[in-house]
Design a protein around this motif. Sequence first.
Motif, mmCIF file in Angstrom:
data_model
loop_
_atom_site.group_PDB
_atom_site.id
_atom_site.type_symbol
_atom_site.label_atom_id
_atom_site.label_comp_id
_atom_site.label_asym_id
_atom_site.label_seq_id
_atom_site.Cartn_x
_atom_site.Cartn_y
_atom_site.Cartn_z
ATOM 1 N N UNK A 127 -7.060 39.191 -45.392
ATOM 2 C CA UNK A 127 -8.012 38.640 -44.218
ATOM 3 C C UNK A 127 -8.640 39.608 -43.195
ATOM 4 N N UNK A 128 -7.697 40.765 -43.035
ATOM 5 C CA UNK A 128 -8.568 41.745 -42.247
ATOM 6 C C UNK A 128 -9.699 42.418 -42.858
ATOM 7 N N UNK A 129 -9.601 42.459 -44.327
ATOM 8 C CA UNK A 129 -10.591 42.902 -44.857
ATOM 9 C C UNK A 129 -12.266 42.518 -44.976
ATOM 10 N N UNK A 130 -11.857 40.936 -44.541
ATOM 11 C CA UNK A 130 -13.112 40.006 -44.513
ATOM 12 C C UNK A 130 -13.654 40.459 -43.373
ATOM 13 N N UNK A 131 -13.054 41.073 -42.365
ATOM 14 C CA UNK A 131 -13.708 41.447 -41.028
ATOM 15 C C UNK A 131 -14.382 42.963 -41.283
ATOM 16 N N UNK A 132 -13.727 43.653 -41.845
ATOM 17 C CA UNK A 132 -14.108 45.085 -42.092
ATOM 18 C C UNK A 132 -15.425 45.148 -42.910
ATOM 19 N N UNK A 133 -15.505 43.939 -43.860
ATOM 20 C CA UNK A 133 -16.833 44.158 -44.921
ATOM 21 C C UNK A 133 -18.224 44.029 -43.863
ATOM 22 N N UNK A 134 -18.026 43.494 -42.758
ATOM 23 C CA UNK A 134 -19.439 43.216 -41.991
ATOM 24 C C UNK A 134 -19.687 44.554 -41.371
ATOM 25 N N UNK A 135 -18.670 45.675 -41.277
ATOM 26 C CA UNK A 135 -19.123 46.758 -40.707
ATOM 27 C C UNK A 135 -19.317 47.678 -41.727
ATOM 28 N N UNK A 136 -18.811 47.554 -42.857
ATOM 29 C CA UNK A 136 -19.173 48.612 -43.999
ATOM 30 C C UNK A 136 -20.589 48.766 -44.322
ATOM 31 N N UNK A 137 -20.855 50.165 -44.307
ATOM 32 C CA UNK A 137 -22.328 50.400 -44.728
ATOM 33 C C UNK A 137 -23.203 50.356 -43.607
ATOM 34 N N UNK A 138 -23.018 49.937 -42.359
ATOM 35 C CA UNK A 138 -23.996 49.699 -41.246
ATOM 36 C C UNK A 138 -24.025 50.689 -40.249
ATOM 37 N N UNK A 139 -25.018 50.884 -39.621
ATOM 38 C CA UNK A 139 -24.844 51.864 -38.502
ATOM 39 C C UNK A 139 -24.044 51.414 -37.369
ATOM 40 N N UNK A 140 -23.635 52.334 -36.460
ATOM 41 C CA UNK A 140 -22.776 52.042 -35.621
ATOM 42 C C UNK A 140 -23.163 50.842 -34.608
ATOM 43 N N UNK A 141 -24.323 51.022 -34.209
ATOM 44 C CA UNK A 141 -25.092 50.052 -33.131
ATOM 45 C C UNK A 141 -24.998 48.531 -34.223
ATOM 46 N N UNK A 142 -25.243 48.623 -35.269
ATOM 47 C CA UNK A 142 -25.541 47.486 -36.137
ATOM 48 C C UNK A 142 -24.231 46.865 -36.235
ATOM 49 N N UNK A 143 -23.273 47.626 -36.464
ATOM 50 C CA UNK A 143 -21.881 46.967 -36.860
ATOM 51 C C UNK A 143 -21.298 46.462 -35.738
ATOM 52 N N UNK A 144 -21.415 46.931 -34.556
ATOM 53 C CA UNK A 144 -21.105 46.524 -33.315
ATOM 54 C C UNK A 144 -21.664 44.988 -32.993
ATOM 55 N N UNK A 145 -22.864 45.001 -33.054
ATOM 56 C CA UNK A 145 -23.557 43.866 -33.097
ATOM 57 C C UNK A 145 -22.936 42.616 -33.736
ATOM 58 N N UNK A 146 -22.932 43.137 -35.052
ATOM 59 C CA UNK A 146 -22.303 42.240 -36.108
ATOM 60 C C UNK A 146 -20.778 41.590 -35.595
ATOM 61 N N UNK A 147 -20.156 42.431 -35.375
ATOM 62 C CA UNK A 147 -18.674 41.902 -34.864
ATOM 63 C C UNK A 147 -18.497 41.166 -33.915
ATOM 64 N N UNK A 148 -19.657 41.305 -32.975
ATOM 65 C CA UNK A 148 -19.552 40.407 -31.799
ATOM 66 C C UNK A 148 -20.010 39.085 -32.359
ATOM 67 N N UNK A 149 -20.348 38.689 -33.097
ATOM 68 C CA UNK A 149 -20.881 37.034 -33.562
ATOM 69 C C UNK A 149 -19.729 36.820 -35.037
ATOM 70 N N UNK A 150 -18.745 37.783 -35.162
ATOM 71 C CA UNK A 150 -17.732 37.251 -36.311
ATOM 72 C C UNK A 150 -16.762 36.407 -35.552
ATOM 73 N N UNK A 151 -16.627 35.194 -36.005
ATOM 74 C CA UNK A 151 -15.772 34.247 -35.726
ATOM 75 C C UNK A 151 -14.332 34.393 -36.530
#
Length: 280
Positions: A127-151
């Motif tokens: 289940x934790x890898x489901x969250x990590x996949x949103x940040x994998x391969x992104x820039x740091x700024x884009x990854x932080x924006x993605x994780x803000x909206x991950x429920x």
Amino acid sequence: MNNNNSSSRSSIRVFLPHIISNSRCQSTKASTAVTKDMEDTNTSDGSSTVFDEQPPYDNNKHDTSFNGTIIATGPDGTQYAIPPKPLGHYVQRRHAPKIPPHMVQSRISKLRSISGTSTNIRHSPWRLNLVCQFAQGQTVEDALIQLKFVHKVKAPLIYNLIQGTANSAKTKYGLLPSQLEVVECFATQGTHLKRIKIMGRGRAGKMYRRFSHARVVLREIDFPLKIMQCTSLNQRNKWKSRMEVALEEQAEYRKEKEELEALEREAEEVRKKKEGEGEK
């Protein structure tokens, strides 16, 4: 293209997309170097004129003008002249030459990276890898924006892990979040706890309380390489805008750092002066 600020700029090199692998070429080599040094010719006014080297085939279709040429700055400060068209004079992507993998690896191996870990997380690694996949391969700024909206329950934990690793990179190397990308972000299994599982007919089974370890690796972005690997104008313009933002933020950060160092020096001088007066 006249380089009037040759003293302030570092050496300029050209990223050529032309690799000798075309059937029209008579060369026996599979590919040539993608980066070649540009020849500098001094003019009468002291400036240096830079000329692009012609490929050994189809010279009529190669544009030697520098109109629209992208000047990209690498991590080491070297400037590269990248042609405006992603595929050169090729129409389809499959016909266009590619950068040799060994050249890509040699450039990546010189980049700075930093890692961060979080251990004994009370969460399943799947289940934790489901969250990590949103940040994998992104820039740091884009990854932080993605994780803000991950429920997801552990999305704030991965957010804080990436943010803390980016802060460590800023402290250790002076790299800002706009200059970093998330190379690795994954979770592995930790030490689990065995518990009794009550079953029917008076039976008892075994259940596990899962724990996880999260790991994040941030690496410096090589903007010239990213721009050169793009196959469309939209991708190239996106990385170009990211490079411009990163350079602006880096310049502001250096200016603030120099001001703080100057204030610290002044405070140190005042302190020494007061100590000298007290001794007298």
